[in-house]
Design a protein around this motif. Structure first.
Motif, PDB file in Angstrom:
ATOM      1  N   ASP A 157       0.826  -1.202   0.000  1.00  0.00           N
ATOM      2  CA  ASP A 157       0.000   0.000   0.000  1.00  0.00           C
ATOM      3  C   ASP A 157       0.863   1.257   0.000  1.00  0.00           C
ATOM      4  O   ASP A 157       0.474   2.285  -0.564  1.00  0.00           O
ATOM      5  N   ARG A 158       2.041   1.195   0.616  1.00  0.00           N
ATOM      6  CA  ARG A 158       2.945   2.354   0.601  1.00  0.00           C
ATOM      7  C   ARG A 158       3.428   2.639  -0.821  1.00  0.00           C
ATOM      8  O   ARG A 158       3.531   3.802  -1.234  1.00  0.00           O
ATOM      9  N   ASP A 159       3.721   1.595  -1.586  1.00  0.00           N
ATOM     10  CA  ASP A 159       4.136   1.786  -2.980  1.00  0.00           C
ATOM     11  C   ASP A 159       3.040   2.483  -3.776  1.00  0.00           C
ATOM     12  O   ASP A 159       3.317   3.383  -4.580  1.00  0.00           O
ATOM     13  N   LEU A 160       1.801   2.062  -3.572  1.00  0.00           N
ATOM     14  CA  LEU A 160       0.694   2.656  -4.319  1.00  0.00           C
ATOM     15  C   LEU A 160       0.505   4.111  -3.938  1.00  0.00           C
ATOM     16  O   LEU A 160       0.086   4.933  -4.753  1.00  0.00           O
ATOM     17  N   PHE A 161       0.807   4.455  -2.699  1.00  0.00           N
ATOM     18  CA  PHE A 161       0.699   5.834  -2.228  1.00  0.00           C
ATOM     19  C   PHE A 161       1.869   6.681  -2.720  1.00  0.00           C
ATOM     20  O   PHE A 161       1.809   7.910  -2.702  1.00  0.00           O
ATOM     21  N   SER A 162       2.920   6.033  -3.161  1.00  0.00           N
ATOM     22  CA  SER A 162       4.137   6.762  -3.520  1.00  0.00           C
ATOM     23  C   SER A 162       4.038   7.454  -4.869  1.00  0.00           C
ATOM     24  O   SER A 162       4.834   8.338  -5.180  1.00  0.00           O
ATOM     25  N   GLY A 163       3.092   7.034  -5.709  1.00  0.00           N
ATOM     26  CA  GLY A 163       3.014   7.582  -7.059  1.00  0.00           C
ATOM     27  C   GLY A 163       3.965   6.916  -8.028  1.00  0.00           C
ATOM     28  O   GLY A 163       3.908   7.162  -9.234  1.00  0.00           O
ATOM     29  N   ILE A 186     -11.846   4.875   7.909  1.00  0.00           N
ATOM     30  CA  ILE A 186     -10.671   4.108   8.302  1.00  0.00           C
ATOM     31  C   ILE A 186      -9.662   3.935   7.172  1.00  0.00           C
ATOM     32  O   ILE A 186      -8.461   4.164   7.354  1.00  0.00           O
ATOM     33  N   ILE A 187     -10.139   3.521   5.977  1.00  0.00           N
ATOM     34  CA  ILE A 187      -9.192   3.169   4.909  1.00  0.00           C
ATOM     35  C   ILE A 187      -8.263   4.337   4.594  1.00  0.00           C
ATOM     36  O   ILE A 187      -7.036   4.213   4.655  1.00  0.00           O
ATOM     37  N   TYR A 188      -8.842   5.479   4.280  1.00  0.00           N
ATOM     38  CA  TYR A 188      -7.982   6.619   3.948  1.00  0.00           C
ATOM     39  C   TYR A 188      -7.487   7.328   5.198  1.00  0.00           C
ATOM     40  O   TYR A 188      -6.343   7.790   5.241  1.00  0.00           O
ATOM     41  N   GLY A 189      -8.338   7.415   6.229  1.00  0.00           N
ATOM     42  CA  GLY A 189      -7.917   8.106   7.444  1.00  0.00           C
ATOM     43  C   GLY A 189      -6.651   7.513   8.019  1.00  0.00           C
ATOM     44  O   GLY A 189      -5.751   8.237   8.470  1.00  0.00           O
ATOM     45  N   GLN A 190      -6.574   6.186   7.987  1.00  0.00           N
ATOM     46  CA  GLN A 190      -5.358   5.532   8.466  1.00  0.00           C
ATOM     47  C   GLN A 190      -4.301   5.489   7.366  1.00  0.00           C
ATOM     48  O   GLN A 190      -3.120   5.701   7.605  1.00  0.00           O
ATOM     49  N   GLY A 191      -4.761   5.236   6.134  1.00  0.00           N
ATOM     50  CA  GLY A 191      -3.818   5.089   5.027  1.00  0.00           C
ATOM     51  C   GLY A 191      -3.063   6.363   4.699  1.00  0.00           C
ATOM     52  O   GLY A 191      -1.867   6.332   4.394  1.00  0.00           O
ATOM     53  N   ALA A 192      -3.754   7.514   4.775  1.00  0.00           N
ATOM     54  CA  ALA A 192      -3.103   8.782   4.425  1.00  0.00           C
ATOM     55  C   ALA A 192      -1.932   9.070   5.333  1.00  0.00           C
ATOM     56  O   ALA A 192      -0.917   9.639   4.916  1.00  0.00           O
ATOM     57  N   ILE A 193      -2.077   8.692   6.590  1.00  0.00           N
ATOM     58  CA  ILE A 193      -1.004   8.975   7.544  1.00  0.00           C
ATOM     59  C   ILE A 193       0.068   7.896   7.515  1.00  0.00           C
ATOM     60  O   ILE A 193       1.265   8.187   7.502  1.00  0.00           O
ATOM     61  N   ARG A 194      -0.367   6.624   7.480  1.00  0.00           N
ATOM     62  CA  ARG A 194       0.602   5.537   7.550  1.00  0.00           C
ATOM     63  C   ARG A 194       1.368   5.339   6.241  1.00  0.00           C
ATOM     64  O   ARG A 194       2.571   5.063   6.249  1.00  0.00           O
ATOM     65  N   HIS A 250       1.556   7.436   3.420  1.00  0.00           N
ATOM     66  CA  HIS A 250       2.170   8.580   2.754  1.00  0.00           C
ATOM     67  C   HIS A 250       3.652   8.648   3.134  1.00  0.00           C
ATOM     68  O   HIS A 250       4.020   8.451   4.289  1.00  0.00           O
ATOM     69  N   PRO A 251       4.516   8.932   2.161  1.00  0.00           N
ATOM     70  CA  PRO A 251       5.955   8.936   2.458  1.00  0.00           C
ATOM     71  C   PRO A 251       6.393   9.964   3.492  1.00  0.00           C
ATOM     72  O   PRO A 251       7.456   9.805   4.106  1.00  0.00           O
ATOM     73  N   ALA A 266      -1.656  10.209  -5.496  1.00  0.00           N
ATOM     74  CA  ALA A 266      -0.752  10.866  -4.555  1.00  0.00           C
ATOM     75  C   ALA A 266      -0.927  12.381  -4.607  1.00  0.00           C
ATOM     76  O   ALA A 266      -0.922  13.065  -3.569  1.00  0.00           O
ATOM     77  N   LEU A 267      -1.110  12.925  -5.809  1.00  0.00           N
ATOM     78  CA  LEU A 267      -1.311  14.370  -5.949  1.00  0.00           C
ATOM     79  C   LEU A 267      -2.633  14.797  -5.318  1.00  0.00           C
ATOM     80  O   LEU A 267      -2.684  15.788  -4.566  1.00  0.00           O
ATOM     81  N   LEU A 268      -3.710  14.080  -5.609  1.00  0.00           N
ATOM     82  CA  LEU A 268      -5.014  14.425  -5.045  1.00  0.00           C
ATOM     83  C   LEU A 268      -4.999  14.331  -3.524  1.00  0.00           C
ATOM     84  O   LEU A 268      -5.611  15.158  -2.830  1.00  0.00           O
ATOM     85  N   SER A 269      -4.293  13.344  -3.018  1.00  0.00           N
ATOM     86  CA  SER A 269      -4.202  13.177  -1.571  1.00  0.00           C
ATOM     87  C   SER A 269      -3.534  14.390  -0.929  1.00  0.00           C
ATOM     88  O   SER A 269      -4.025  14.944   0.068  1.00  0.00           O
ATOM     89  N   ASP A 270      -2.433  14.813  -1.504  1.00  0.00           N
ATOM     90  CA  ASP A 270      -1.733  15.981  -0.958  1.00  0.00           C
ATOM     91  C   ASP A 270      -2.563  17.249  -1.090  1.00  0.00           C
ATOM     92  O   ASP A 270      -2.592  18.083  -0.178  1.00  0.00           O
ATOM     93  N   MET A 271      -3.238  17.400  -2.217  1.00  0.00           N
ATOM     94  CA  MET A 271      -4.055  18.601  -2.407  1.00  0.00           C
ATOM     95  C   MET A 271      -5.265  18.609  -1.474  1.00  0.00           C
ATOM     96  O   MET A 271      -5.713  19.674  -1.035  1.00  0.00           O
ATOM     97  N   ALA A 272      -5.793  17.425  -1.154  1.00  0.00           N
ATOM     98  CA  ALA A 272      -6.891  17.348  -0.193  1.00  0.00           C
ATOM     99  C   ALA A 272      -6.415  17.796   1.180  1.00  0.00           C
ATOM    100  O   ALA A 272      -7.079  18.587   1.864  1.00  0.00           O
ATOM    101  N   MET A 273      -5.257  17.304   1.601  1.00  0.00           N
ATOM    102  CA  MET A 273      -4.729  17.689   2.908  1.00  0.00           C
ATOM    103  C   MET A 273      -4.332  19.163   2.929  1.00  0.00           C
ATOM    104  O   MET A 273      -4.511  19.853   3.941  1.00  0.00           O
TER     105      MET A 273
END
Length: 817
Positions: free
Chosen positions: A99-105, A514-522, A524-525, A594-601
């Motif tokens: 999942d970290r790889d997928l978050f890495s872009g 849970i999925i993104y709430g935990q995933g975004a923090i855990r 994300h690089p 990864a871009l959308l995630s950062d822009m959301a935060m």
């Protein structure tokens, strides 16, 4: 013009490959030098001055911290929302993996393909082929759920005697010590025969006393309980959920107060006076195996108002093991979950005194219960309900494929009607997605990972796909699946869907929080590093994290734009051929995610965790990226069989389409409309170009599960297949074989009927007339008669007399056949 083009190319390359700051500095310095000395363009000294100043700030750490990241750090600390202890423990639980790889872009596809293929040992395979097969043969699910409302005593004893309750217990304690993969396959096989038995087996091997003891128990607790759990001498349950605290386990009202007291140990009969312990009061509901449990795992909030343990008054959530025979422990009543008859019920007690050494892990683990639970949850949540979902998909594929080929209307198998084959493609495609997703997660578990985010992905998406697959299977079967009775192999699973949707975290909550709430923090690089730096007031760590984060965002802007403009045609792929374009599209959407995630935060800050619809869509993006990649991994693991190309395409293309639609929904609803417009142009420069799998692919999938071929075999491998033709599932394959084999003869008979050759009327009479006239042989007559009988067995539903006793159809069968 040429120098400008070179600058654009240089910036694009540096950003695409995420060059470090020093490389950016050198690259831009070379461009400025080339501009002045190669192209003859005079570069003003002020430009060089600004460049040198910016380069110094970005490359000299103390200067960068003083001028840039230090002030940003001050702002970040103020706007970062506070995190409760339960949130921190949930975030820290488990590990991040693929999942970290997928978050890495920039997913490392070679890494994915290098993960070992999950395999069963000889011992595990023997257990599946032996005791598990035998257990399945003992289960009459209609009798269990309609008549007895429980497993028969011989089945209970077989489960205990053969170690089903101790699959996760280490061999040194007498357990089977199976791999997570084997554990899941055992649960899957049992679940294809009966949900009650599957739940009974899976719960002691999931989150509960066995798992907690092995990780946190004292030596004395392990030595006493684990051998007894392994041999079935103890039946465990774990009591966490309270009526007023369902998914919010951190707010459980059950409590215990540290005090001194006396008790009689029900295990030994010994009485103990004036010992340090806890007086606990609780009311729990929805606790599986509670009505028959001998050992109760209990979670409660622990308090020490008299400071008998130390200065701290509120100790926190604590887990204890309490024999159910202990004075004051109340069990014995049960709930009745729809569609299944597994033991589930309440437990309660008021001011029950337990000694301190009944706390799991002993006194030093008092207050550590929530951490213990969330750390172990990632394992069980990857196995139990996802395995049952896979089982439902396999059964739906197996029975629906056969039924749709056997059952005909208007002279045509119903599976060849396009409306039906569309539903059948979904059943097979979801089954492929579910098993691929779980198998990849099981690979991680057996490598030592505890993928907490992926466990939430599996729990939500497998159970939702199970719901869709069973709905489609019910639709295809029509009246066959409506009437309850021993012949109905779908209804109980259909009725039990809400159980899987609800337990181990309600699906709505799992998806939206849970999925993104935990995933975004855990995953994300950089985000977790930034948050930890803020909590520790570590400016140096924050400087390193925020610098990397900015580079990460710039890179994903350029990567998303380039990959969008080119349709990812120039992205790398570890494979050529039919799957290459899917790897490329996944790389593209990983960067966009990864871009959308950062822009959301960036745009929503701490309020993002309250924007559950947006968070859910971000979670859908991550989940479907994972599902698609797992399907590609499965395809390669199976040897890239040409027979599976269609179902692989359906599974991957629909997952990618779901990613695209989640991104579109996110952009449509992002509050900052200007930012949403810019992001849309970057990510979708040509609009939404992906489509779900075509009708042609869907038809190929549907035909594949109607045939006795490799695709159908691989999709249904590992399920229990009864050999008895009197069994509602056991009759399907013989009927399918017989109907397909006699189809040319039936077509010949229908043609003769259209030509007016028969003097008789009924199908039975015409078959006899054709034999008598020599139009068919005796062997053909026998084959058609058998095929028709088997076909009728498949189609028929149960009927009962007015007292609901089953009707005897033997006479009617003799009259017809």
């Amino acid at each position: 013009m040429l120098s400008a083009i070179l600058l654009i190319v240089l910036v694009g390359v540096l950003a695409y490959y995420r060059a470090p700051v020093i490389v950016w500095t050198i690259g831009l310095a070379i461009w400025l030098l080339a501009l002045q000395f190669g192209f003859g363009v005079a570069v003003h000294p002020a430009v060089w001055g600004v460049f040198a100043l910016v380069a110094a700030v970005l490359n000299i750490t103390p200067l960068r911290r003083a001028v840039f990241t230090g002030p940003v750090f001050g702002i970040f600390k103020k706007i970062t929302p506070p995190m409760s202890q339960t949130e921190q423990e949930a975030i820290n639980a488990g590990t991040v993996w693929w999942d970290r790889d997928l978050f890495s872009g920039k997913p490392d596809w070679q890494r994915l393909l290098s993960f070992p293929d999950p395999k069963l040992t000889a011992e595990e395979q023997a257990f599946l082929d032996g005791p598990t097969e035998q257990l399945c043969s003992m289960i009459d699910d209609w009798k269990v759920t309609h008549e007895d409302m429980d497993l028969p005593e011989p089945v209970w004893q077989f489960i205990k005697d053969n170690g089903f309750l101790g699959m996760i217990v280490k061999k040194q304690y007498g357990g089977l010590e199976f791999s997570n993969y084997a554990h899941a396959k055992v649960v899957t096989k049992i679940a294809t025969r009966g949900g009650t038995a599957a739940v009974t087996v899976m719960v002691p091997n999931s989150l509960g006393p066995g798992e907690l003891l092995q990780h946190y128990g004292t030596d004395a607790q392990k030595d006493y309980y684990l051998p007894r759990l392994a041999k079935g001498l103890e039946i465990p349950c774990f009591a966490l959920t309270s009526p007023s605290a369902g998914s919010d386990a951190g707010s459980i009202p059950d409590f215990g107060v540290v005090c001194r007291g006396s008790y009689t140990d029900p295990r030994t009969g010994e009485h103990h006076e004036d010992v340090l312990g806890v007086r606990v009061s609780w009311e729990k509901r929805w606790i599986t195996l509670a009505p028959v449990a001998t050992i109760l795992g209990l979670a409660f909030k622990m308090y020490d108002p008299d400071h008998l343990l130390g200065d701290k008054e509120e100790i926190g959530i604590t887990c204890a093991l309490v024999p159910t025979e202990h004075e004051g422990v109340c069990i014995g009543r049960r709930h009745y979950p729809g569609g299944a008859a597994f033991m589930n019920g309440p437990t309660w007690g008021s001011e029950v005194f337990i000694p301190m050494d009944w706390i799991i892990g002993g006194r030093e683990y008092a207050g550590q219960g929530w951490r213990m639970l969330v750390e172990c949850l990632s394992v069980g949540r990857c196995i139990s309900l996802p395995a049952m979902s896979v089982a439902s998909g396999k059964v739906a594929t197996f029975v629906t494929g056969a039924f749709a080929r056997i059952r005909d209307q208007f002279g045509l198998p119903i599976g060849k009607f396009e409306g039906v084959d569309e539903a059948m493609a979904r059943i097979a495609g979801y089954t492929y997605q579910m098993e691929a997703s779980q198998d990849l997660a099981l690979t991680g578990l057996d490598m030592g990972e505890k993928p907490s985010v992926l466990s939430a992905v599996l729990k939500y998406h497998n159970t939702e796909r199970m719901r869709k697959a069973l709905n489609d299977a019910m639709d295809v079967h029509g009246g066959k699946a409506v009437v309850l009775g021993p012949r109905n192999y779908l209804a109980r699973a259909y009725q039990a869907i809400p159980i899987a949707i609800t337990v181990e975290g309600a699906n709505i909550l799992t998806r939206s929080m849970i999925i993104y709430g935990q995933g975004a923090i855990r995953c994300h690089p950089f985000v977790l590093r930034e948050m930890k730096a803020a909590m520790a007031n570590d400016g140096k760590a924050f400087d390193a994290a925020i610098t990397g984060h900015i580079n990460f965002v710039i890179s994903n802007v350029f990567r998303s734009l380039w990959l969008g403009l080119t349709g990812a045609r120039f992205a790398g792929s570890p494979k050529s051929g039919v799957t290459a374009r899917y790897y490329k599209q996944l790389t593209r959407f990983s960067s966009a995610f990864a871009l959308l995630s950062d822009m959301a935060m960036f745009s929503l800050g701490g309020s993002l965790k309250f924007r559950e619809k947006l968070s859910a869509r971000l979670g859908d993006m991550l989940s479907n990226l994972y599902i698609a990649s797992a399907c590609l991994k499965r395809f390669e693991r199976d040897g890239a069989p040409k027979e599976d190309i269609a179902v692989m395409q359906w599974a991957v293309e629909n997952a990618l389409y779901d990613v695209q639609m989640a991104m579109t929904g996110f952009l449509n609803n992002l509050p900052n409309r200007f930012l949403a417009g810019v992001l849309r142009k970057i990510i979708f420069p040509w609009g939404q170009t992906l489509q779900p799998a075509s009708d042609r692919v869907g038809t190929q999938v549907a035909r594949g599960i109607m045939e006795m071929g490799p695709m159908r075999e691989r999709l249904t491998r590992g399920m229990y297949r009864p050999k008895d033709e009197s069994d509602a599932v056991g009759v399907l394959e013989p009927a399918l074989q017989a109907v397909v084999a006699t189809e040319p003869i039936e077509q010949k008979l229908r043609k003769m009927g259209r030509e007016g050759k028969f003097r008789t009327i009924t199908a039975k009479e015409r078959l006899a007339e054709a034999l008598a006239a020599g139009w068919i042989t005796q062997s053909e007559y026998d084959a058609v008669a058998r095929a028709r009988k088997l076909k009728r067995d498949v189609i028929m539903v149960d009927d009962f007399d007015m007292g609901m006793k089953q009707f005897d159809e033997k006479l009617l069968e003799r009259l017809i056949f």
